[in-house]
Design a protein around this motif. Structure first.
Motif, PDB file in Angstrom:
ATOM      1  N   ALA A 289     -15.230   7.173  -6.059  1.00 45.25           N
ATOM      2  CA  ALA A 289     -15.561   7.685  -7.390  1.00 45.25           C
ATOM      3  C   ALA A 289     -14.439   7.387  -8.384  1.00 45.25           C
ATOM      4  CB  ALA A 289     -15.795   9.191  -7.314  1.00 45.25           C
ATOM      5  N   PRO A 290     -14.756   7.366  -9.684  1.00 43.56           N
ATOM      6  CA  PRO A 290     -13.717   7.189 -10.697  1.00 43.56           C
ATOM      7  C   PRO A 290     -12.584   8.198 -10.492  1.00 43.56           C
ATOM      8  CG  PRO A 290     -15.875   7.005 -11.707  1.00 43.56           C
ATOM      9  CD  PRO A 290     -16.094   7.459 -10.284  1.00 43.56           C
ATOM     10  N   GLY A 291     -11.350   7.699 -10.526  1.00 41.59           N
ATOM     11  CA  GLY A 291     -10.178   8.548 -10.335  1.00 41.59           C
ATOM     12  C   GLY A 291      -9.784   8.760  -8.891  1.00 41.59           C
ATOM     13  N   GLU A 292     -10.629   8.361  -7.952  1.00 41.63           N
ATOM     14  CA  GLU A 292     -10.318   8.513  -6.526  1.00 41.63           C
ATOM     15  C   GLU A 292      -9.662   7.242  -5.998  1.00 41.63           C
ATOM     16  OE1 GLU A 292     -10.930  11.396  -4.647  1.00 41.63           O
ATOM     17  OE2 GLU A 292     -11.332  12.221  -6.631  1.00 41.63           O
ATOM     18  N   ASN A 293      -9.162   7.308  -4.755  1.00 40.75           N
ATOM     19  CA  ASN A 293      -8.552   6.110  -4.183  1.00 40.75           C
ATOM     20  C   ASN A 293      -8.863   5.975  -2.701  1.00 40.75           C
ATOM     21  OD1 ASN A 293      -6.486   7.563  -2.674  1.00 40.75           O
ATOM     22  ND2 ASN A 293      -5.512   7.915  -4.637  1.00 40.75           N
ATOM     23  N   TYR A 294      -8.508   4.803  -2.199  1.00 44.07           N
ATOM     24  CA  TYR A 294      -8.661   4.459  -0.786  1.00 44.07           C
ATOM     25  C   TYR A 294      -7.407   3.691  -0.403  1.00 44.07           C
ATOM     26  CZ  TYR A 294      -9.994   1.737   3.306  1.00 44.07           C
ATOM     27  OH  TYR A 294     -10.005   1.147   4.546  1.00 44.07           O
ATOM     28  N   GLU A 295      -6.893   3.941   0.800  1.00 45.03           N
ATOM     29  CA  GLU A 295      -5.709   3.192   1.230  1.00 45.03           C
ATOM     30  C   GLU A 295      -5.866   2.703   2.654  1.00 45.03           C
ATOM     31  OE1 GLU A 295      -2.508   6.003   0.579  1.00 45.03           O
ATOM     32  OE2 GLU A 295      -2.536   6.575   2.683  1.00 45.03           O
ATOM     33  N   HIS A 296      -5.158   1.608   2.919  1.00 48.26           N
ATOM     34  CA  HIS A 296      -5.174   1.017   4.258  1.00 48.26           C
ATOM     35  C   HIS A 296      -3.796   0.441   4.545  1.00 48.26           C
ATOM     36  CE1 HIS A 296      -6.747  -0.913   7.845  1.00 48.26           C
ATOM     37  NE2 HIS A 296      -6.148  -2.020   7.466  1.00 48.26           N
ATOM     38  N   THR A 297      -3.324   0.648   5.782  1.00 45.33           N
ATOM     39  CA  THR A 297      -2.046   0.096   6.223  1.00 45.33           C
ATOM     40  C   THR A 297      -2.322  -1.164   7.027  1.00 45.33           C
ATOM     41  OG1 THR A 297      -1.052   2.289   6.265  1.00 45.33           O
ATOM     42  CG2 THR A 297       0.056   0.566   7.557  1.00 45.33           C
ATOM     43  N   PHE A 298      -1.607  -2.222   6.704  1.00 47.87           N
ATOM     44  CA  PHE A 298      -1.805  -3.534   7.315  1.00 47.87           C
ATOM     45  C   PHE A 298      -0.703  -3.803   8.335  1.00 47.87           C
ATOM     46  CE2 PHE A 298      -4.069  -3.537   3.366  1.00 47.87           C
ATOM     47  CZ  PHE A 298      -5.194  -4.317   3.596  1.00 47.87           C
ATOM     48  N   ASP A 299      -1.084  -3.768   9.617  1.00 46.62           N
ATOM     49  CA  ASP A 299      -0.114  -3.931  10.706  1.00 46.62           C
ATOM     50  C   ASP A 299      -0.026  -5.356  11.240  1.00 46.62           C
ATOM     51  OD1 ASP A 299       0.626  -1.212  10.683  1.00 46.62           O
ATOM     52  OD2 ASP A 299      -1.118  -0.702  11.904  1.00 46.62           O
ATOM     53  N   GLN A 300      -0.938  -6.229  10.823  1.00 45.25           N
ATOM     54  CA  GLN A 300      -0.941  -7.615  11.301  1.00 45.25           C
ATOM     55  C   GLN A 300      -0.724  -8.563  10.116  1.00 45.25           C
ATOM     56  OE1 GLN A 300      -1.199  -8.720  14.464  1.00 45.25           O
ATOM     57  NE2 GLN A 300      -1.323  -6.635  15.217  1.00 45.25           N
ATOM     58  N   PRO A 301       0.186  -9.535  10.275  1.00 47.65           N
ATOM     59  CA  PRO A 301       0.356 -10.515   9.196  1.00 47.65           C
ATOM     60  C   PRO A 301      -0.879 -11.406   9.074  1.00 47.65           C
ATOM     61  CG  PRO A 301       1.700 -11.108  11.100  1.00 47.65           C
ATOM     62  CD  PRO A 301       1.077  -9.782  11.401  1.00 47.65           C
ATOM     63  N   GLY A 302      -1.100 -11.932   7.892  1.00 47.39           N
ATOM     64  CA  GLY A 302      -2.231 -12.819   7.661  1.00 47.39           C
ATOM     65  C   GLY A 302      -2.859 -12.564   6.313  1.00 47.39           C
ATOM     66  N   THR A 303      -4.003 -13.184   6.103  1.00 49.61           N
ATOM     67  CA  THR A 303      -4.734 -13.065   4.841  1.00 49.61           C
ATOM     68  C   THR A 303      -6.023 -12.282   5.081  1.00 49.61           C
ATOM     69  OG1 THR A 303      -3.821 -15.163   4.087  1.00 49.61           O
ATOM     70  CG2 THR A 303      -5.794 -14.373   2.959  1.00 49.61           C
ATOM     71  N   TYR A 304      -6.281 -11.329   4.217  1.00 55.87           N
ATOM     72  CA  TYR A 304      -7.432 -10.435   4.318  1.00 55.87           C
ATOM     73  C   TYR A 304      -8.283 -10.560   3.053  1.00 55.87           C
ATOM     74  CZ  TYR A 304      -4.644  -8.015   7.920  1.00 55.87           C
ATOM     75  OH  TYR A 304      -3.909  -7.702   9.038  1.00 55.87           O
ATOM     76  N   GLY A 305      -9.542 -10.943   3.213  1.00 55.38           N
ATOM     77  CA  GLY A 305     -10.456 -11.003   2.083  1.00 55.38           C
ATOM     78  C   GLY A 305     -11.334  -9.769   2.059  1.00 55.38           C
ATOM     79  N   TYR A 306     -11.618  -9.279   0.850  1.00 56.62           N
ATOM     80  CA  TYR A 306     -12.446  -8.080   0.730  1.00 56.62           C
ATOM     81  C   TYR A 306     -13.228  -8.109  -0.575  1.00 56.62           C
ATOM     82  CZ  TYR A 306      -8.834  -6.375  -2.435  1.00 56.62           C
ATOM     83  OH  TYR A 306      -7.965  -6.246  -3.492  1.00 56.62           O
ATOM     84  N   CYS A 307     -14.181  -7.182  -0.690  1.00 54.63           N
ATOM     85  CA  CYS A 307     -15.019  -7.121  -1.888  1.00 54.63           C
ATOM     86  C   CYS A 307     -15.411  -5.692  -2.199  1.00 54.63           C
ATOM     87  CB  CYS A 307     -16.286  -7.956  -1.699  1.00 54.63           C
ATOM     88  SG  CYS A 307     -17.449  -7.233  -0.514  1.00 54.63           S
ATOM     89  N   CYS A 308     -16.032  -5.528  -3.359  1.00 57.92           N
ATOM     90  CA  CYS A 308     -16.747  -4.305  -3.724  1.00 57.92           C
ATOM     91  C   CYS A 308     -18.214  -4.643  -3.538  1.00 57.92           C
ATOM     92  CB  CYS A 308     -16.459  -3.915  -5.172  1.00 57.92           C
ATOM     93  SG  CYS A 308     -17.559  -2.634  -5.786  1.00 57.92           S
ATOM     94  N   ILE A 309     -18.877  -4.016  -2.586  1.00 53.66           N
ATOM     95  CA  ILE A 309     -20.264  -4.378  -2.279  1.00 53.66           C
ATOM     96  C   ILE A 309     -21.181  -4.313  -3.512  1.00 53.66           C
ATOM     97  CG2 ILE A 309     -22.318  -3.789  -0.943  1.00 53.66           C
ATOM     98  CD1 ILE A 309     -20.395  -2.945   1.336  1.00 53.66           C
ATOM     99  N   PRO A 310     -21.185  -3.212  -4.294  1.00 50.30           N
ATOM    100  CA  PRO A 310     -22.113  -3.174  -5.429  1.00 50.30           C
ATOM    101  C   PRO A 310     -21.851  -4.236  -6.496  1.00 50.30           C
ATOM    102  CG  PRO A 310     -21.326  -0.968  -4.915  1.00 50.30           C
ATOM    103  CD  PRO A 310     -20.507  -1.934  -4.106  1.00 50.30           C
ATOM    104  N   HIS A 311     -20.612  -4.727  -6.580  1.00 51.76           N
ATOM    105  CA  HIS A 311     -20.257  -5.667  -7.645  1.00 51.76           C
ATOM    106  C   HIS A 311     -19.784  -7.022  -7.108  1.00 51.76           C
ATOM    107  CE1 HIS A 311     -19.740  -1.515  -9.277  1.00 51.76           C
ATOM    108  NE2 HIS A 311     -20.694  -2.024 -10.043  1.00 51.76           N
ATOM    109  N   GLU A 312     -20.089  -7.290  -5.858  1.00 52.91           N
ATOM    110  CA  GLU A 312     -19.713  -8.562  -5.227  1.00 52.91           C
ATOM    111  C   GLU A 312     -20.315  -9.742  -5.986  1.00 52.91           C
ATOM    112  OE1 GLU A 312     -19.746 -10.343  -0.682  1.00 52.91           O
ATOM    113  OE2 GLU A 312     -21.210  -8.808  -1.236  1.00 52.91           O
ATOM    114  N   SER A 313     -21.571  -9.619  -6.406  1.00 56.60           N
ATOM    115  CA  SER A 313     -22.234 -10.720  -7.111  1.00 56.60           C
ATOM    116  C   SER A 313     -21.631 -10.962  -8.492  1.00 56.60           C
ATOM    117  CB  SER A 313     -23.730 -10.461  -7.231  1.00 56.60           C
ATOM    118  OG  SER A 313     -23.961  -9.304  -7.999  1.00 56.60           O
TER     119      SER A 313
END
Length: 101
Positions: free
Chosen positions: A67-91
């Motif tokens: 939601a607006p004003g909220e957040n999400y976090e993730h810790t990255f334990d493996q080196p490399g490249t990570y691709g991601y998207c926002c599902i509703p606005h991917e297009s």
């Protein structure tokens, strides 16, 4: 005026063991959803909503919305490249990359 359908920065570079926090600064809901085929093989899958696969995240997208004003976090334990998207606005091109050194 910031675009409500982009990740800023589009590419983030962090050190192994670092945490990325995505904060929704727009007026609409978004997701952070990793592309399973765009993360290192040994990496833990990540998606807002705590899903364990891209398919689950797509099938239950409303459970992963940030939601607006909220957040999400993730810790990255493996080196490399990570691709991601926002599902509703991917297009609309709302995709991003995290590079872990």
């Amino acid at each position: 005026m910031p675009d409500d359908h982009t990740f800023e920065p589009k590419t983030a570079t962090i050190e192994t063991g670092g945490t990325v926090t995505w904060t929704n600064e727009s007026d609409v809901q978004h997701t952070v959803t990793a592309y399973e085929d765009e993360i290192p093989a040994e990496a833990v899958y990540f998606a807002s909503g705590g899903f364990e696969s891209e398919r689950a995240a797509r099938n239950r997208v409303t459970e992963g919305l940030i939601a607006p004003g909220e957040n999400y976090e993730h810790t990255f334990d493996q080196p490399g490249t990570y691709g991601y998207c926002c599902i509703p606005h991917e297009s609309s091109g709302m995709v991003g990359t995290v590079r872990v050194r």
